[in-house]
Design an enzyme around this catalytic site. Structure first.
Site, PDB file in Angstrom:
ATOM      1  N   ASP A 168      53.016  28.733 -38.082  1.00  0.00           N
ATOM      2  CA  ASP A 168      52.997  28.728 -36.610  1.00  0.00           C
ATOM      3  C   ASP A 168      54.341  29.152 -36.028  1.00  0.00           C
ATOM      4  O   ASP A 168      55.128  28.348 -35.537  1.00  0.00           O
ATOM      5  CB  ASP A 168      52.572  27.354 -36.079  1.00  0.00           C
ATOM      6  N   LYS A 177      44.358  34.947 -35.079  1.00  0.00           N
ATOM      7  CA  LYS A 177      45.054  34.145 -34.067  1.00  0.00           C
ATOM      8  C   LYS A 177      45.097  34.938 -32.767  1.00  0.00           C
ATOM      9  O   LYS A 177      45.658  36.029 -32.729  1.00  0.00           O
ATOM     10  CB  LYS A 177      46.471  33.807 -34.541  1.00  0.00           C
ATOM     11  N   ASP A 217      43.712  29.900 -22.489  1.00  0.00           N
ATOM     12  CA  ASP A 217      42.835  31.076 -22.594  1.00  0.00           C
ATOM     13  C   ASP A 217      42.462  31.493 -24.017  1.00  0.00           C
ATOM     14  O   ASP A 217      41.674  32.415 -24.211  1.00  0.00           O
ATOM     15  CB  ASP A 217      43.462  32.264 -21.852  1.00  0.00           C
ATOM     16  N   GLY A 218      43.060  30.842 -25.017  1.00  0.00           N
ATOM     17  CA  GLY A 218      42.711  31.198 -26.397  1.00  0.00           C
ATOM     18  C   GLY A 218      43.310  32.518 -26.859  1.00  0.00           C
ATOM     19  O   GLY A 218      42.994  33.019 -27.931  1.00  0.00           O
ATOM     20  N   GLY A 237      43.374  26.055 -30.936  1.00  0.00           N
ATOM     21  CA  GLY A 237      42.982  26.427 -29.577  1.00  0.00           C
ATOM     22  C   GLY A 237      42.840  27.929 -29.420  1.00  0.00           C
ATOM     23  O   GLY A 237      42.268  28.411 -28.452  1.00  0.00           O
ATOM     24  N   ARG A 238      43.407  28.656 -30.362  1.00  0.00           N
ATOM     25  CA  ARG A 238      43.281  30.116 -30.276  1.00  0.00           C
ATOM     26  C   ARG A 238      43.246  30.780 -31.649  1.00  0.00           C
ATOM     27  O   ARG A 238      43.382  31.990 -31.757  1.00  0.00           O
ATOM     28  CB  ARG A 238      44.407  30.700 -29.459  1.00  0.00           C
ATOM     29  N   ASP A 288      51.768  19.115 -36.120  1.00  0.00           N
ATOM     30  CA  ASP A 288      50.621  20.024 -36.214  1.00  0.00           C
ATOM     31  C   ASP A 288      51.059  21.417 -36.673  1.00  0.00           C
ATOM     32  O   ASP A 288      50.221  22.275 -36.929  1.00  0.00           O
ATOM     33  CB  ASP A 288      49.873  20.124 -34.878  1.00  0.00           C
ATOM     34  N   ASN A 289      52.362  21.640 -36.755  1.00  0.00           N
ATOM     35  CA  ASN A 289      52.860  22.933 -37.254  1.00  0.00           C
ATOM     36  C   ASN A 289      53.472  22.789 -38.646  1.00  0.00           C
ATOM     37  O   ASN A 289      54.207  23.672 -39.090  1.00  0.00           O
ATOM     38  CB  ASN A 289      53.899  23.510 -36.281  1.00  0.00           C
TER      39      ASN A 289
END
Ligand code: AMP
Ligand code: MG
Length: 512
Positions: free
Chosen positions: A285, A136, A148-149, A115-116, A275-276
């Site tokens: 992450d 990142k 907002d990324g 997402g970012r 996901d991490n």
């Protein structure tokens, strides 16, 4: 001495000269090889970084340059901050956001994705190794889900420093090339400024990268992804008929060992969602992570983790749970018959706890300075930890101090010299004598197993406060200090002392 007549030596000289020459890659000559992009757009979305305001260098990490074969003098390149903020396209890069899903706090979230983060591509270094370069915090992607990324300076400093700290502690991790600040206002609990971390890793593929195709029943997309993981990180498996099973076995071993290493240095990840979790066994992450100060096995470093799912003493169990999610997601790769695939997965998963326990015991024996294995060692370790807990003693400081224990004079380090530990020290002394341990050599060994310098929250906090006032010296001091966490560094002695009282009040949440 070089013997000119020896063809092997001549060849070696030629190779090293050649590497010296190609060592010096300029920013506009990086050796991109877009192997992830070659998988096709079912696995990612091409993206464009957003422009940020006034990008400026906060820190550059020379020790990571080699990973992508970057000439160190390029750190002075006038476009450096523009390239690594995403404002100017790095020549040769093809930015993309990776697709994945994941189990977050035990619940499946069916679509996540970067997402970012934006992967610029893989770069081949002078040793023919491929490294992903990833920005990142460079703006939104199709997977940003209304966020907002961006990443704030505070959390970017934490990720930048911690990934390097972990690497130098000897723990597999993504790396960090540089940290670029910008002046854009980012809205979190309060208004903060943004930053972009450039991460490097042999792969950013996660457990969730496989889960997304399993839950979408796009099983045909699993093999190419697994093949890429195997080709890059487990190349000896490529031609094995059961290569996916072997990779599963490897990742079980690597994850078990990784988490044992976390336990040994007192590292809490904070958000061990699938996901991490890295498909090649890296720590990745960095969000609300923390190192233990006073030893508390139930320590929760993430303020948002109300149930303590990811507490320090839960990490090994969660590692196993997460690997089960991965094994499930790759069942279609393990065997065409579902039942047999399940058998293969279950068999492989049986190795997790033995692998974890073996590594954990090895590391904690080393922390006590023991060379031989004895059956009672586990109890000796656990009793020492219980003592630290009941006395609220600092985890890192106590182990480092233990190295000063003198068997002959039975001299105890001041910090640990309390009557309640007397019995334990008697046992420790007998144990050391039983293997004829020499104090001076044991101290050298123990200092290599018990870091003096870790990235404590309060150290990070001080660096963040200064950086928010545009003073980046402390970030760079910590980066330098944490490069040698096991060595005495007299000029930085204060950083290896006990945390101040106010450190107890620092709270770290998922907000980043
Ligand atoms: P994390 O737990 O920080 O690794 O993030 C979980 C998911 O949320 C990932 O898909 C991230 O890319 C996404 N994410 C986190 N923060 C943001 C943000 N500020 N903007 C867009 N996506 C984000
Ligand atoms: Mg994440």
């Amino acid at each position: 001495m070089l013997n000119d007549d020896n063809p092997h030596q001549r060849k070696r000289l030629f190779i090293s000269l050649f590497f010296c020459m190609i060592d010096n890659m300029k920013l506009n000559q990086l050796n991109f090889d877009h192997q992830f992009a070659a998988l096709g757009e079912q696995y990612f979305s091409f993206v464009s970084p957003s422009q940020c305001e006034q990008p400026h260098i906060v820190s550059v990490n020379p020790s990571a340059c080699n990973l992508i074969g970057l000439d160190i003098s390029e750190l002075d390149h006038p476009e450096f901050a523009h390239y690594f903020s995403g404002n100017s396209p790095l020549p040769g890069a093809k930015p993309l956001a990776m697709l994945y899903c994941g189990h977050q706090f035990g619940h499946l979230v069916s679509q996540l994705g970067d997402g970012r983060a934006m992967m610029l591509g893989q770069v081949r270094n002078q040793n023919e190794e491929l490294f992903d370069i990833q920005l990142k915090g460079a703006g939104p992607t199709p997977y940003s889900r209304n966020a907002d990324g961006r990443a704030v300076l505070r959390s970017s400093i934490r990720e930048y420093l911690c990934s390097e700290a972990m690497h130098h502690l000897g723990i597999p991790t993504t790396r960090a090339l540089c940290l670029i600040g910008c002046s854009d206002e980012i809205y979190r609990e309060q208004i903060e400024t943004g930053a972009i971390v450039t991460r490097l890793a042999q792969s950013h593929i996660r457990f969730g990268s496989f889960e997304v195709f399993f839950y979408r029943e796009q099983f045909d997309l699993l093999p190419a992804l697994a093949d890429q993981v195997i080709a890059h990180s487990f190349p000896t498996l490529i031609n094995e008929p059961n290569k996916y099973e072997l990779w599963l076995q490897h990742i079980i071993q690597l994850t078990a060992k990784l988490i044992a290493k976390w336990q040994a240095v007192g590292f809490c990840h904070g958000v061990m969602n699938t996901d991490n979790m890295s498909a090649i066994g890296l720590t990745m992450d960095y969000g609300p992570f923390g190192f233990l100060d006073a030893f508390d096995p139930k320590h929760i470093c993430n303020h948002s983790d109300h149930q303590g799912r990811y507490a320090y003493n839960q990490q090994p169990e969660i590692g196993s749970w997460n690997l089960t999610c991965l094994a499930q997601a790759i069942l279609p790769l393990l065997h065409e018959e579902a039942e047999q695939a399940v058998d293969i997965a279950q068999n492989a998963l049986k190795d997790y706890w033995p692998a974890f326990n073996t590594e954990y015991q090895r590391l904690f024996r080393a922390k006590l300075g023991l060379i031989t294995k004895q059956e009672t060692d586990g109890k000796l370790v656990q009793d020492f930890l219980s003592f630290l807990h009941s006395g609220q003693l600092d985890y890192t400081y106590s182990f480092r101090q233990l190295g000063n224990y003198q068997t002959n004079g039975q001299q105890k380090p001041n910090y640990l010299n309390t009557p309640s530990l007397n019995k334990w020290f008697e046992r420790y002394q007998q144990r050391l004598v039983s293997e004829n341990s020499q104090d001076d050599q044991r101290k050298i060994r123990m200092d290599k197993a018990n870091p003096k310098y870790i990235l404590r929250n309060h150290l990070c906090e001080s660096a963040i406060k200064k950086a928010q006032q545009n003073d980046f010296t402390e970030v760079n001091t910590l980066l330098k200090l944490l490069t040698n966490p096991y060595d005495e560094q007299p000029e930085f002695d204060d950083y290896g002392q006990l945390p101040p009282e106010w450190a107890r009040d620092i709270s770290v949440s998922c907000s980043s």
